[in-house]
Design an enzyme around this catalytic site. Structure first.
Site, short mmCIF file in Angstrom:
data_model
loop_
_atom_site.label_atom_id
_atom_site.label_comp_id
_atom_site.label_asym_id
_atom_site.label_seq_id
_atom_site.Cartn_x
_atom_site.Cartn_y
_atom_site.Cartn_z
N LYS A 188 29.59 -4.37 96.39
CA LYS A 188 29.81 -3.04 96.97
C LYS A 188 28.70 -2.09 96.55
O LYS A 188 28.57 -1.74 95.38
CB LYS A 188 31.15 -2.45 96.51
CG LYS A 188 31.52 -1.24 97.36
CD LYS A 188 32.37 -0.23 96.64
CE LYS A 188 31.59 0.87 96.01
NZ LYS A 188 30.88 1.77 96.94
N GLU A 264 27.16 -2.00 82.76
CA GLU A 264 25.87 -1.37 82.41
C GLU A 264 26.06 0.10 82.73
O GLU A 264 26.09 0.50 83.90
CB GLU A 264 24.74 -1.91 83.29
CG GLU A 264 24.50 -3.39 83.16
CD GLU A 264 23.68 -3.76 81.93
OE1 GLU A 264 23.16 -2.85 81.25
OE2 GLU A 264 23.58 -4.96 81.66
N CYS A 299 18.62 4.89 84.51
CA CYS A 299 19.60 4.79 83.42
C CYS A 299 18.95 4.87 82.05
O CYS A 299 19.52 5.43 81.13
CB CYS A 299 20.41 3.53 83.55
SG CYS A 299 19.39 2.06 83.65
N GLU A 397 24.93 12.96 79.74
CA GLU A 397 23.92 12.43 80.64
C GLU A 397 23.79 13.34 81.86
O GLU A 397 24.79 13.65 82.51
CB GLU A 397 24.34 11.03 81.09
CG GLU A 397 23.27 10.36 81.92
CD GLU A 397 23.72 9.01 82.44
OE1 GLU A 397 24.88 8.89 82.88
OE2 GLU A 397 22.92 8.08 82.40
P1 NAD Z 1 29.42 5.85 89.69
O1 NAD Z 1 30.15 5.21 88.57
O2 NAD Z 1 29.99 7.08 90.27
O3 NAD Z 1 29.25 4.84 90.91
C1 NAD Z 1 28.75 3.54 90.71
C2 NAD Z 1 29.43 2.63 91.70
O4 NAD Z 1 30.83 2.58 91.39
C3 NAD Z 1 29.32 3.09 93.15
O5 NAD Z 1 29.17 1.95 93.98
C4 NAD Z 1 30.67 3.74 93.39
O6 NAD Z 1 31.07 3.71 94.74
C5 NAD Z 1 31.58 2.85 92.56
N1 NAD Z 1 32.84 3.49 92.19
C6 NAD Z 1 33.09 4.81 92.05
N2 NAD Z 1 34.40 5.00 91.73
C7 NAD Z 1 34.97 3.78 91.68
C8 NAD Z 1 36.30 3.31 91.39
N3 NAD Z 1 37.30 4.14 91.12
N4 NAD Z 1 36.53 1.98 91.40
C9 NAD Z 1 35.52 1.12 91.68
N5 NAD Z 1 34.27 1.49 91.98
C10 NAD Z 1 33.99 2.81 91.96
O7 NAD Z 1 27.93 6.07 89.19
P2 NAD Z 1 26.72 6.62 90.06
O8 NAD Z 1 26.85 8.08 90.09
O9 NAD Z 1 26.57 5.89 91.34
O10 NAD Z 1 25.48 6.15 89.17
C11 NAD Z 1 25.00 6.91 88.16
C12 NAD Z 1 25.44 6.34 86.85
O11 NAD Z 1 25.03 4.99 86.72
C13 NAD Z 1 24.79 7.04 85.70
O12 NAD Z 1 25.75 7.26 84.70
C14 NAD Z 1 23.73 6.07 85.22
O13 NAD Z 1 23.34 6.17 83.90
C15 NAD Z 1 24.38 4.76 85.49
N6 NAD Z 1 23.37 3.73 85.61
C16 NAD Z 1 23.30 2.80 84.62
C17 NAD Z 1 22.36 1.79 84.67
C18 NAD Z 1 22.27 0.74 83.58
O14 NAD Z 1 21.63 -0.27 83.77
N7 NAD Z 1 22.90 0.91 82.46
C19 NAD Z 1 21.49 1.73 85.75
C20 NAD Z 1 21.58 2.70 86.74
C21 NAD Z 1 22.55 3.69 86.67
#
Ligand code: NAD
Length: 493
Positions: A188, A264, A299, A397
């Protein structure tokens, strides 16, 4: 890559995008779609399917069937490898097209997008494809009356949920090792970065992936993502995103089939500059790149700079000069160095952190919304030059082009400040003192510690966090550990 090629691709009309399930494009079961808004100008680019729980269940069932009947996992490793290598070739052949599509949807500047997205995904596929016929099981050194064999078997159906900042790169870090290992997958994408993953899934079918092996369902996290997490038919869940979502996924796994969950998550990574840094200007330049590339939507972004007090003022001056030199603007202009922020919501969130620091009386350099004639979501890099450890901008963050700079006096204080966070993803130390560098690497609690550099690494080394930055690793051969189970055969001879 010429500007003319980019301009031709950016003008191309886009079709409506659908899920890829069981080898076919399919619409949402209720016919609903989501608007795809471009951060470049705020315009609606096209639509993609708004997945339902029924769509998600159908994709999981397809992946389950494809795993259970062995159409993929029973292929000889060399046959899987051939398909994955062909897939990589197809992605590479279409790289600019895919990169521009991604930029139109998520705003990353084109130079970085090309390298970090399709080209990186192709390289990742090749890396894991090349590894699969080189992984062997074990024969245990047992009592000679017995034979102990340790097999490595694919774990089954993998659910993958990925974010919007680098959808293909991060997506490939999940699907390349999982599929190479013989697993099948339902992926997804994030709501604001779905198109390139759908395009790449189609190329996978063209390369010969059997139907059902790699399914992509687009839609809302709370619907599609939540359904994957609570499914009884998903064996492993791999996720990159925020800590809040990570917690929900762990809860869903606990409520359902106790699937393994690898997270992650975010970071608040310290970049520590000692007065004996080999080259202060280089440290400032790399630090600026380490936070402001991709508008801070990385990230491992080095978002907390800690500087030895004696060089604090000089460092801030150099950092500000490098930040001011970053050309922010249209991500499809090849001269641009930082493109649009992914969404208006994210932009307003970034600016709120900056406003709050100003209201506390902190010295803030930059950090303003940039209005373009075309509209769109842009801001200049922001430096909070004298942030205190209790400030929200030091602790939370931002995931935007906002960095804090905080002075320290001793090595012990630098370690304490670096570790004063719930996160533990990345860090850096700038020093010419080799012993200090290694002491710092040991003392900083993070999955990745750079020395005299920031941000560059490659596929051969693992990436993962400690503390609330997550568990498990992407990249390197260690990524296979998530997708291969150990099975013992104990034979009496
Ligand atoms: P997010 O958690 O809002 O979304 C990530 C994914 O999760 C999206 O596909 C979203 O649709 C899905 N999602 C959201 N709510 C959900 C739920 N209730 N159940 C299942 N899936 C759900 O994060 P974001 O805003 O898309 O990304 C930014 C975050 O990601 C930041 O915190 C960043 O640090 C982190 N990030 C981490 C890494 C790493 O490798 N550690 C890499 C990139 C981004």
């Amino acid at each position: 890559m010429s500007q003319n090629q980019i301009d031709a691709l950016r003008a191309a009309p886009l079709p409506a995008f659908q899920h890829i399930v069981d080898g076919r494009r399919v619409s949402a079961s209720d016919g609903r779609t989501m608007a795809v808004v471009s951060p470049i100008d705020g315009a609606v680019l096209t639509t993609c399917a708004r997945g339902t729980t029924a769509d998600t269940d159908a994709a999981i069932a397809a992946a389950r069937q494809a795993f259970d009947d062995g159409r993929w996992s029973d292929l000889p490793p060399a046959a899987r490898k051939k398909i994955l290598l062909k897939w990589a070739d197809l992605i590479e052949a279409d790289a600019l097209d895919i990169a521009v599509l991604g930029v139109r949807e998520n705003g990353t500047e084109i130079g970085m997008a090309l390298k970090a997205e399709p080209l990186s995904a192709a390289a990742t596929l090749r890396y894991y494809a090349e590894a699969i016929d080189k992984l062997s099981g074990e024969i245990a050194p047992t009592d000679p009356a017995f034979l102990g064999l340790v097999h490595r078997e694919p774990v089954g159906v993998v659910g993958a949920i990925v974010p919007w900042n680098f959808p293909l790169m991060i997506g490939a870090w999940k699907f390349a090792p999982a599929l190479a290992a013989g697993c099948t997958m339902v992926l997804k994408p994030a709501e604001t970065a779905s198109l390139t993953l759908l395009r790449v899934a189609e190329l996978g079918l063209e390369a010969g992936l059997p139907p059902g092996v790699f399914n992509v369902v687009t839609g809302e996290g709370a619907v599609v993502g939540a359904r994957i997490a609570e499914s009884m038919d998903v064996d492993v869940l791999v996720f990159t995103g925020s800590g809040g979502t990570g917690r929900r996924l762990l809860e869903a796994a606990a409520r359902s089939n106790l699937k393994r969950v690898y997270l992650e998550l975010g970071g608040k990574s310290p970049n520590i500059v000692f007065a004996d840094a080999p080259d202060l200007d280089e440290a400032a330049k790399v630090a600026a790149h380490g936070i402001f590339r991709n508008s801070g939507q990385v990230c491992i972004a080095g978002s907390r700079i800690l500087v030895e007090r004696s060089i604090h003022a000089a460092f801030v001056e150099k950092l500000a000069a490098h930040a001011a030199a970053i050309k922010v603007g249209d991500p499809l202009d090849s001269a641009t160095q930082a493109g649009a922020v992914n969404s208006e919501r994210q932009l307003l969130q970034n600016l709120a952190f900056v406003d709050e620091a100003r209201a506390l009386g902190r010295k803030v350099i930059g950090g303003a919304r940039i209005r373009q004639e075309t509209g769109g979501f842009y801001m200049s890099p922001a430096i909070v030059a004298d942030a205190a450890p209790q400030d929200r901008v030091f602790r939370e963050e931002v995931f935007g082009p906002v960095v804090t700079v905080t002075p320290f006096d001793t090595e012990a204080e630098a370690v304490a400040l670096a570790n004063d966070t719930a996160y533990g993803l990345a860090a850096a130390v700038w020093t010419a003192n080799l012993s200090r560098a290694h002491r710092m690497v040991r003392k900083i609690r993070a999955g990745l510690v750079h020395v005299n550099t920031y941000g560059g690494s490659d596929l051969t080394v693992p990436l993962g966090g400690v503390k609330q930055s997550g568990n498990g690793h992407d990249k390197s051969l260690h990524a296979f550990d998530k997708f291969l189970d150990l099975k013992t055969a104990w034979v009496k001879l």
